[in-house]
Scaffold this active site. Sequence first.
Site, PDB file in Angstrom:
ATOM      1  N   SER A  87       0.815  -1.216   0.000  1.00  0.00           N
ATOM      2  CA  SER A  87       0.000   0.000   0.000  1.00  0.00           C
ATOM      3  C   SER A  87       0.849   1.266   0.000  1.00  0.00           C
ATOM      4  O   SER A  87       0.404   2.316  -0.481  1.00  0.00           O
ATOM      5  CB  SER A  87      -0.936   0.013   1.210  1.00  0.00           C
ATOM      6  OG  SER A  87      -0.217  -0.080   2.419  1.00  0.00           O
ATOM      7  N   ASP A  94      -1.389   7.517   9.941  1.00  0.00           N
ATOM      8  CA  ASP A  94      -2.235   6.644  10.758  1.00  0.00           C
ATOM      9  C   ASP A  94      -1.422   5.673  11.608  1.00  0.00           C
ATOM     10  O   ASP A  94      -1.945   4.706  12.133  1.00  0.00           O
ATOM     11  CB  ASP A  94      -3.195   5.854   9.870  1.00  0.00           C
ATOM     12  CG  ASP A  94      -2.470   5.055   8.776  1.00  0.00           C
ATOM     13  OD1 ASP A  94      -1.224   4.924   8.852  1.00  0.00           O
ATOM     14  OD2 ASP A  94      -3.130   4.578   7.846  1.00  0.00           O
ATOM     15  N   HIS A 149       1.038   4.358   7.441  1.00  0.00           N
ATOM     16  CA  HIS A 149       1.183   4.938   6.106  1.00  0.00           C
ATOM     17  C   HIS A 149       1.711   6.371   6.204  1.00  0.00           C
ATOM     18  O   HIS A 149       1.486   7.065   7.194  1.00  0.00           O
ATOM     19  CB  HIS A 149      -0.153   4.910   5.363  1.00  0.00           C
ATOM     20  CG  HIS A 149      -0.686   3.523   5.196  1.00  0.00           C
ATOM     21  ND1 HIS A 149      -1.635   2.995   6.050  1.00  0.00           N
ATOM     22  CD2 HIS A 149      -0.390   2.557   4.298  1.00  0.00           C
ATOM     23  CE1 HIS A 149      -1.910   1.754   5.675  1.00  0.00           C
ATOM     24  NE2 HIS A 149      -1.159   1.461   4.619  1.00  0.00           N
TER      25      HIS A 149
END
Length: 241
Positions: free
Chosen positions: A19, A191, A194
């Site tokens: 991600s 968060d 990330h």
Amino acid sequence: MENTVKMQKWPKVFLFGDSLTQLCFSPEGCWGAMLADQLTRRCDILARGFSGYNVRFCKELLPALLDKQTASETVAMTIFLGANDSNNKELNPQQHCPLEEYRQGLKDMVEFAMSQGVSREKIILITPPAVYEPDWRQYCKENGKTAALDNKVTETYAKACLEVADEMGTKKVDVYSRMVKEVDYQKYLSDGLHFSVKGSQLLFSLLWPIVQDLTSDLPELLFPRWDAINAADVKGSLLKA
């Protein structure tokens, strides 16, 4: 047959990972966009990021993404994995990948890329970033997920990544160590896992000197500047490019 402007092959910077790569053009996780900005009209940034994936998954996926044609056009390639692999096995067995499997998987992907034609000096291994556990636990709680990351465990994966880079003779970026040099390293994360904009800027600052060197022999621009085109013979000007 009438002369036509030839098809231009654009060199590629191939970004591969989880991600953190998938989000590399997002407003916060924008390190890929920063690369694209620096390489406008010189390279395509080919982002192949897969949220939640670990080395085990990515090793099997890479052959579907990197063929010999793409490899021949690749001037730099990043492999950015480990954030998911370092999940606790008991709490998150789906994403967890044992350390030695992680290490071997990185080696296998480097070897595959080389077999396709990407030379080892063009491959850049990036460590997983540091995890800020309080924020990640809160994020997981709010989103119905199980918090299964421990920053000390992530550190062992980061070290393994660097060791593989040394062993395989690739380039490396140690974003983990750079983050934890600062007490308030959570500012680099949106968060707890990330990147925030600051985190993206940090990674870019570490990665860009390597990519800049790897792309230094490319033309300053593909196709001529607008003011270098003969307005009376546009086609002729472009044919010379």
